[in-house]
Write a protein that holds these residues in place. Structure first.
Motif, PDB file in Angstrom:
ATOM      1  N   ASN A 206       8.113 -13.686  22.510  1.00 58.81           N
ATOM      2  CA  ASN A 206       7.878 -14.222  21.171  1.00 58.81           C
ATOM      3  C   ASN A 206       7.702 -13.052  20.207  1.00 58.81           C
ATOM      4  OD1 ASN A 206       7.327 -15.967  19.052  1.00 58.81           O
ATOM      5  ND2 ASN A 206       5.142 -16.047  19.514  1.00 58.81           N
TER       6      ASN A 206
ATOM      7  N   VAL B 227       6.726 -10.777  17.189  1.00 60.20           N
ATOM      8  CA  VAL B 227       5.604 -10.681  16.263  1.00 60.20           C
ATOM      9  C   VAL B 227       5.999  -9.884  15.020  1.00 60.20           C
ATOM     10  CG1 VAL B 227       3.238  -9.829  15.980  1.00 60.20           C
ATOM     11  CG2 VAL B 227       3.952 -10.851  18.147  1.00 60.20           C
ATOM     12  N   THR B 228       6.665  -8.738  15.229  1.00 59.64           N
ATOM     13  CA  THR B 228       7.151  -7.914  14.122  1.00 59.64           C
ATOM     14  C   THR B 228       8.605  -7.528  14.381  1.00 59.64           C
ATOM     15  OG1 THR B 228       4.939  -7.004  13.818  1.00 59.64           O
ATOM     16  CG2 THR B 228       6.772  -5.809  12.785  1.00 59.64           C
ATOM     17  N   PRO B 229       9.509  -7.970  13.520  1.00 61.72           N
ATOM     18  CA  PRO B 229       9.317  -8.956  12.444  1.00 61.72           C
ATOM     19  C   PRO B 229       9.160 -10.360  13.007  1.00 61.72           C
ATOM     20  CG  PRO B 229      11.612  -8.361  12.604  1.00 61.72           C
ATOM     21  CD  PRO B 229      10.899  -7.487  13.582  1.00 61.72           C
ATOM     22  N   SER B 230       8.599 -11.234  12.214  1.00 64.10           N
ATOM     23  CA  SER B 230       8.342 -12.591  12.685  1.00 64.10           C
ATOM     24  C   SER B 230       9.645 -13.332  12.922  1.00 64.10           C
ATOM     25  CB  SER B 230       7.491 -13.340  11.652  1.00 64.10           C
ATOM     26  OG  SER B 230       7.326 -14.691  12.048  1.00 64.10           O
ATOM     27  N   ALA B 231       9.627 -14.161  13.956  1.00 60.60           N
ATOM     28  CA  ALA B 231      10.824 -14.945  14.271  1.00 60.60           C
ATOM     29  C   ALA B 231      11.113 -15.989  13.203  1.00 60.60           C
ATOM     30  CB  ALA B 231      10.661 -15.607  15.638  1.00 60.60           C
ATOM     31  N   LEU B 232      10.087 -16.352  12.416  1.00 58.35           N
ATOM     32  CA  LEU B 232      10.265 -17.357  11.368  1.00 58.35           C
ATOM     33  C   LEU B 232      10.662 -16.736  10.030  1.00 58.35           C
ATOM     34  CD1 LEU B 232       7.153 -19.602  12.136  1.00 58.35           C
ATOM     35  CD2 LEU B 232       9.516 -19.881  12.939  1.00 58.35           C
ATOM     36  N   ALA B 233      10.685 -15.423   9.967  1.00 58.59           N
ATOM     37  CA  ALA B 233      11.033 -14.764   8.713  1.00 58.59           C
ATOM     38  C   ALA B 233      12.534 -14.875   8.444  1.00 58.59           C
ATOM     39  CB  ALA B 233      10.612 -13.300   8.757  1.00 58.59           C
TER      40      ALA B 233
ATOM     41  N   THR C 297      16.553 -10.038   8.418  1.00 58.01           N
ATOM     42  CA  THR C 297      15.986  -8.707   8.197  1.00 58.01           C
ATOM     43  C   THR C 297      17.092  -7.673   8.212  1.00 58.01           C
ATOM     44  OG1 THR C 297      13.984  -9.440   9.343  1.00 58.01           O
ATOM     45  CG2 THR C 297      14.239  -7.084   8.983  1.00 58.01           C
TER      46      THR C 297
ATOM     47  N   TRP D 283       6.080  -7.669  20.072  1.00 58.29           N
ATOM     48  CA  TRP D 283       6.306  -8.996  20.665  1.00 58.29           C
ATOM     49  C   TRP D 283       5.198  -9.320  21.658  1.00 58.29           C
ATOM     50  CZ3 TRP D 283       9.088  -4.600  21.569  1.00 58.29           C
ATOM     51  CH2 TRP D 283       9.020  -4.055  22.856  1.00 58.29           C
TER      52      TRP D 283
ATOM     53  N   THR E 172       1.024  -7.007  24.682  1.00 57.85           N
ATOM     54  CA  THR E 172       1.720  -6.974  23.392  1.00 57.85           C
ATOM     55  C   THR E 172       2.580  -5.715  23.380  1.00 57.85           C
ATOM     56  OG1 THR E 172      -0.077  -8.154  22.284  1.00 57.85           O
ATOM     57  CG2 THR E 172       1.472  -6.937  20.897  1.00 57.85           C
TER      58      THR E 172
END
Length: 291
Positions: free
Chosen positions: A125, A127-133, A136, A149, A185
Protein backbone atom coordinates in the motif's frame (compact mmCIF):
# COMPACT_ATOMS: atom_id res chain seq x y z
CA UNK A 1 -53.31 -128.77 35.54
CA UNK A 2 -52.58 -129.93 32.03
CA UNK A 3 -50.80 -126.66 30.93
CA UNK A 4 -48.35 -126.56 33.83
CA UNK A 5 -46.05 -129.41 32.67
CA UNK A 6 -45.87 -127.83 29.21
CA UNK A 7 -44.86 -124.47 30.69
CA UNK A 8 -42.18 -126.14 32.72
CA UNK A 9 -40.85 -127.88 29.66
CA UNK A 10 -40.78 -124.59 27.74
CA UNK A 11 -38.88 -122.77 30.48
CA UNK A 12 -36.32 -125.54 30.68
CA UNK A 13 -35.85 -125.43 26.91
CA UNK A 14 -35.27 -121.65 26.99
CA UNK A 15 -32.77 -121.97 29.83
CA UNK A 16 -30.81 -124.58 27.92
CA UNK A 17 -30.70 -122.42 24.81
CA UNK A 18 -29.37 -119.46 26.79
CA UNK A 19 -26.71 -121.61 28.40
CA UNK A 20 -25.58 -123.03 25.09
CA UNK A 21 -25.49 -119.62 23.49
CA UNK A 22 -23.34 -118.22 26.27
CA UNK A 23 -20.95 -121.16 26.20
CA UNK A 24 -20.65 -121.37 22.46
CA UNK A 25 -17.29 -120.01 21.05
CA UNK A 26 -18.55 -117.23 18.79
CA UNK A 27 -16.04 -115.70 16.25
CA UNK A 28 -14.85 -112.08 17.04
CA UNK A 29 -17.10 -110.06 14.74
CA UNK A 30 -16.74 -106.72 16.60
CA UNK A 31 -13.56 -105.00 17.84
CA UNK A 32 -12.75 -104.76 21.46
CA UNK A 33 -15.04 -102.34 23.21
CA UNK A 34 -12.11 -100.80 25.01
CA UNK A 35 -10.75 -99.75 21.62
CA UNK A 36 -14.00 -98.09 20.69
CA UNK A 37 -14.60 -96.20 23.92
CA UNK A 38 -11.90 -93.71 25.01
CA UNK A 39 -11.59 -93.33 28.69
CA UNK A 40 -11.42 -89.83 30.23
CA UNK A 41 -7.99 -89.04 31.52
CA UNK A 42 -8.02 -86.41 34.23
CA UNK A 43 -4.92 -84.17 34.73
CA UNK A 44 -3.06 -85.02 37.73
CA UNK A 45 -1.75 -82.35 40.02
CA UNK A 46 1.81 -83.02 38.87
CA UNK A 47 0.92 -82.48 35.19
CA UNK A 48 -0.84 -79.16 35.94
CA UNK A 49 2.13 -77.90 37.89
CA UNK A 50 4.47 -78.79 35.01
CA UNK A 51 2.30 -76.96 32.49
CA UNK A 52 2.24 -73.87 34.68
CA UNK A 53 6.01 -73.93 35.02
CA UNK A 54 6.39 -74.24 31.22
CA UNK A 55 4.06 -71.24 30.59
CA UNK A 56 5.93 -69.12 33.15
CA UNK A 57 9.27 -69.99 31.54
CA UNK A 58 7.90 -69.04 28.09
CA UNK A 59 6.67 -65.66 29.35
CA UNK A 60 10.01 -64.96 31.00
CA UNK A 61 11.92 -65.77 27.79
CA UNK A 62 9.60 -63.53 25.74
CA UNK A 63 10.05 -60.62 28.16
CA UNK A 64 13.83 -60.99 28.06
CA UNK A 65 13.81 -61.01 24.21
CA UNK A 66 11.66 -57.87 24.06
CA UNK A 67 13.91 -56.08 26.55
CA UNK A 68 16.98 -57.00 24.50
CA UNK A 69 15.40 -55.58 21.30
CA UNK A 70 14.44 -52.33 23.04
CA UNK A 71 17.95 -52.03 24.45
CA UNK A 72 19.48 -52.49 20.99
CA UNK A 73 17.11 -49.86 19.49
CA UNK A 74 17.76 -47.32 22.22
CA UNK A 75 21.53 -47.76 22.26
CA UNK A 76 22.22 -45.76 19.01
CA UNK A 77 20.08 -42.89 20.24
CA UNK A 78 21.79 -42.90 23.63
CA UNK A 79 25.19 -43.06 21.94
CA UNK A 80 24.25 -40.14 19.69
CA UNK A 81 22.99 -38.17 22.68
CA UNK A 82 26.12 -38.90 24.65
CA UNK A 83 28.25 -37.99 21.63
CA UNK A 84 26.42 -34.69 21.21
CA UNK A 85 26.80 -33.95 24.91
CA UNK A 86 30.48 -34.74 24.75
CA UNK A 87 30.93 -32.58 21.65
CA UNK A 88 29.10 -29.69 23.32
CA UNK A 89 31.19 -30.02 26.45
CA UNK A 90 34.45 -30.12 24.49
CA UNK A 91 33.33 -27.18 22.35
CA UNK A 92 32.54 -25.13 25.45
CA UNK A 93 35.90 -26.03 26.91
CA UNK A 94 37.73 -24.86 23.77
CA UNK A 95 35.67 -21.64 23.48
CA UNK A 96 33.70 -22.65 20.35
CA UNK A 97 29.99 -23.30 19.94
CA UNK A 98 28.86 -26.75 18.87
CA UNK A 99 25.89 -27.27 16.66
CA UNK A 100 23.71 -30.36 16.30
CA UNK A 101 24.29 -32.69 13.40
CA UNK A 102 20.64 -32.55 12.30
CA UNK A 103 19.33 -29.73 10.17
CA UNK A 104 17.43 -27.08 12.10
CA UNK A 105 14.18 -25.79 10.62
CA UNK A 106 14.21 -22.02 10.48
CA UNK A 107 11.38 -19.96 11.80
CA UNK A 108 10.46 -18.83 8.32
CA UNK A 109 10.03 -22.36 6.97
CA UNK A 110 8.04 -23.40 9.99
CA UNK A 111 5.87 -20.36 9.49
CA UNK A 112 5.32 -21.25 5.82
CA UNK A 113 3.82 -24.61 6.75
CA UNK A 114 1.36 -22.97 9.17
CA UNK A 115 -0.12 -20.51 6.64
CA UNK A 116 -3.72 -21.13 5.64
CA UNK A 117 -3.72 -21.77 1.85
CA UNK A 118 -6.97 -19.81 1.57
CA UNK A 119 -5.25 -16.55 2.54
CA UNK A 120 -4.42 -14.00 -0.19
CA UNK A 121 -0.93 -12.96 -1.20
CA UNK A 122 0.79 -10.16 0.65
CA UNK A 123 0.56 -6.74 -1.03
CA UNK A 124 1.88 -3.19 -0.86
CA UNK A 125 0.00 0.00 0.00
CA UNK A 126 1.66 3.19 -1.19
CA UNK A 127 2.15 5.94 1.37
CA UNK A 128 4.37 8.40 -0.54
CA UNK A 129 3.03 9.38 -2.96
CA UNK A 130 -0.47 8.42 -1.95
CA UNK A 131 -2.27 5.90 -4.10
CA UNK A 132 -5.33 8.17 -4.05
CA UNK A 133 -3.44 11.21 -5.28
CA UNK A 134 -3.61 12.49 -8.84
CA UNK A 135 -1.01 11.59 -11.44
CA UNK A 136 2.50 12.36 -10.27
CA UNK A 137 5.25 13.76 -12.51
CA UNK A 138 8.94 14.18 -11.78
CA UNK A 139 11.69 16.08 -13.54
CA UNK A 140 14.46 13.88 -14.86
CA UNK A 141 17.86 14.86 -13.47
CA UNK A 142 16.37 17.47 -11.14
CA UNK A 143 13.99 15.77 -8.71
CA UNK A 144 14.91 12.98 -6.30
CA UNK A 145 11.95 10.65 -6.31
CA UNK A 146 10.91 9.41 -2.84
CA UNK A 147 8.74 6.33 -2.32
CA UNK A 148 7.28 4.93 0.92
CA UNK A 149 4.88 2.04 1.44
CA UNK A 150 3.33 -0.38 3.91
CA UNK A 151 2.64 -4.11 3.57
CA UNK A 152 -0.80 -5.69 3.70
CA UNK A 153 -2.03 -9.30 4.23
CA UNK A 154 1.55 -10.43 4.87
CA UNK A 155 1.79 -13.66 6.91
CA UNK A 156 5.32 -14.71 5.89
CA UNK A 157 7.95 -12.00 6.27
CA UNK A 158 10.62 -11.93 3.54
CA UNK A 159 14.25 -11.47 4.52
CA UNK A 160 15.17 -9.12 1.66
CA UNK A 161 13.28 -7.22 -1.01
CA UNK A 162 14.12 -5.68 -4.40
CA UNK A 163 12.80 -2.29 -5.56
CA UNK A 164 12.80 -1.69 -9.31
CA UNK A 165 11.44 0.79 -11.84
CA UNK A 166 10.49 -0.34 -15.34
CA UNK A 167 9.72 1.53 -18.55
CA UNK A 168 7.93 -0.16 -21.45
CA UNK A 169 9.04 2.46 -24.01
CA UNK A 170 12.73 1.50 -23.90
CA UNK A 171 12.26 -1.95 -22.23
CA UNK A 172 14.63 -0.87 -19.46
CA UNK A 173 14.72 -1.80 -15.78
CA UNK A 174 16.28 0.51 -13.22
CA UNK A 175 17.33 -0.95 -9.84
CA UNK A 176 16.55 1.38 -6.95
CA UNK A 177 17.58 -1.09 -4.20
CA UNK A 178 18.71 -4.72 -4.27
CA UNK A 179 18.52 -7.09 -1.28
CA UNK A 180 17.20 -4.31 0.93
CA UNK A 181 16.35 -5.24 4.51
CA UNK A 182 12.68 -5.78 5.25
CA UNK A 183 10.95 -3.09 7.30
CA UNK A 184 7.30 -2.65 8.21
CA UNK A 185 7.32 0.72 6.42
CA UNK A 186 9.63 0.55 3.41
CA UNK A 187 11.16 3.61 1.78
CA UNK A 188 13.64 4.45 -0.96
CA UNK A 189 14.95 7.61 -2.65
CA UNK A 190 15.76 7.49 -6.37
CA UNK A 191 18.39 9.85 -7.75
CA UNK A 192 17.34 10.49 -11.35
CA UNK A 193 20.59 12.07 -12.52
CA UNK A 194 21.94 10.40 -15.68
CA UNK A 195 25.17 9.26 -14.03
CA UNK A 196 23.18 7.55 -11.26
CA UNK A 197 20.48 5.75 -13.24
CA UNK A 198 22.79 3.62 -15.41
CA UNK A 199 23.39 3.22 -19.13
CA UNK A 200 19.74 3.42 -20.31
CA UNK A 201 18.74 7.11 -20.43
CA UNK A 202 15.47 8.17 -18.88
CA UNK A 203 12.77 9.19 -21.32
CA UNK A 204 9.72 11.40 -21.06
CA UNK A 205 7.48 8.44 -20.42
CA UNK A 206 5.38 6.60 -17.85
CA UNK A 207 7.25 4.39 -15.37
CA UNK A 208 6.10 1.57 -13.04
CA UNK A 209 7.36 0.84 -9.53
CA UNK A 210 8.02 -2.87 -8.84
CA UNK A 211 8.52 -4.38 -5.35
CA UNK A 212 9.05 -8.12 -4.84
CA UNK A 213 10.74 -10.72 -2.61
CA UNK A 214 14.48 -10.82 -3.34
CA UNK A 215 14.56 -14.60 -2.72
CA UNK A 216 12.31 -15.19 -5.74
CA UNK A 217 12.36 -14.21 -9.36
CA UNK A 218 10.22 -11.27 -10.40
CA UNK A 219 8.06 -13.61 -12.52
CA UNK A 220 7.40 -16.13 -9.71
CA UNK A 221 3.91 -16.46 -8.24
CA UNK A 222 3.88 -16.08 -4.47
CA UNK A 223 2.03 -18.53 -2.22
CA UNK A 224 -0.66 -17.66 0.29
CA UNK A 225 0.53 -15.10 2.85
CA UNK A 226 3.81 -14.43 1.03
CA UNK A 227 4.79 -11.14 -0.57
CA UNK A 228 3.60 -11.01 -4.16
CA UNK A 229 4.99 -8.83 -6.93
CA UNK A 230 3.68 -5.28 -6.66
CA UNK A 231 3.48 -3.28 -9.93
CA UNK A 232 0.28 -1.24 -9.58
CA UNK A 233 1.83 2.20 -9.10
CA UNK A 234 2.75 4.28 -12.18
CA UNK A 235 4.16 7.79 -12.43
CA UNK A 236 5.39 10.13 -15.14
CA UNK A 237 8.82 11.60 -15.79
CA UNK A 238 9.86 14.29 -18.24
CA UNK A 239 12.96 16.13 -19.36
CA UNK A 240 12.71 19.80 -18.35
CA UNK A 241 13.48 22.50 -20.94
CA UNK A 242 15.80 25.48 -20.47
CA UNK A 243 14.28 28.74 -19.35
CA UNK A 244 13.18 31.08 -22.18
CA UNK A 245 12.09 34.70 -21.62
CA UNK A 246 8.43 35.36 -22.38
CA UNK A 247 9.23 37.81 -25.18
CA UNK A 248 11.35 35.20 -26.95
CA UNK A 249 9.08 32.28 -26.39
CA UNK A 250 7.15 30.99 -29.39
CA UNK A 251 4.68 28.18 -29.46
CA UNK A 252 4.19 26.57 -32.84
CA UNK A 253 0.97 24.88 -31.82
CA UNK A 254 -0.67 27.52 -29.62
CA UNK A 255 0.22 30.85 -31.44
CA UNK A 256 -2.96 32.56 -32.81
CA UNK A 257 -1.13 34.90 -35.29
CA UNK A 258 -1.73 34.28 -39.04
CA UNK A 259 0.95 34.12 -41.66
CA UNK A 260 1.04 36.45 -44.71
CA UNK A 261 -0.31 33.78 -47.04
CA UNK A 262 -3.25 33.10 -44.72
CA UNK A 263 -4.05 36.81 -44.49
CA UNK A 264 -3.97 37.22 -48.29
CA UNK A 265 -6.30 34.27 -48.75
CA UNK A 266 -8.80 35.71 -46.32
CA UNK A 267 -8.70 39.10 -48.11
CA UNK A 268 -9.29 37.45 -51.46
CA UNK A 269 -12.30 35.54 -50.13
CA UNK A 270 -13.84 38.70 -48.69
CA UNK A 271 -13.32 40.61 -51.96
CA UNK A 272 -14.95 37.86 -54.01
CA UNK A 273 -17.94 37.79 -51.67
CA UNK A 274 -18.39 41.59 -52.07
CA UNK A 275 -18.17 41.46 -55.86
CA UNK A 276 -20.74 38.63 -56.00
CA UNK A 277 -23.23 40.53 -53.87
CA UNK A 278 -22.92 43.76 -55.87
CA UNK A 279 -23.23 41.96 -59.21
CA UNK A 280 -26.38 40.11 -58.20
CA UNK A 281 -27.98 43.28 -56.87
CA UNK A 282 -27.23 45.23 -60.08
CA UNK A 283 -28.61 42.40 -62.23
CA UNK A 284 -31.90 42.27 -60.35
CA UNK A 285 -32.67 45.94 -59.63
CA UNK A 286 -30.41 47.88 -61.88
CA UNK A 287 -27.95 50.52 -61.01
CA UNK A 288 -30.37 52.49 -58.84
CA UNK A 289 -31.04 49.45 -56.72
CA UNK A 290 -27.42 49.36 -55.76
CA UNK A 291 -27.59 52.98 -54.46
Amino acid sequence: MILRPQLNHFLVFVFLCISLSSAWPWPPSLPDIEGLIIRRQDESSSDSAGARKTAAATKTATAKSTAAKVSKTASPASNAASGTTAATASAKASGTKASGSGSKTTGKKAQDTDVDPRLPQGGVNMVTPSALAASTYYKIGVDSVSFAWNYTSLSVTPDKIDILVTCTANQATYTLASNASFEETGSVVWDTRPDETGTAPLLTETYTLVIHDAAKDVTDVASAGQLGKFNQFSFGMYIPQQYTPRAEWKCATCNAALSDTERQAIKFMLAMCGITILSFTWFVGGFWAMI
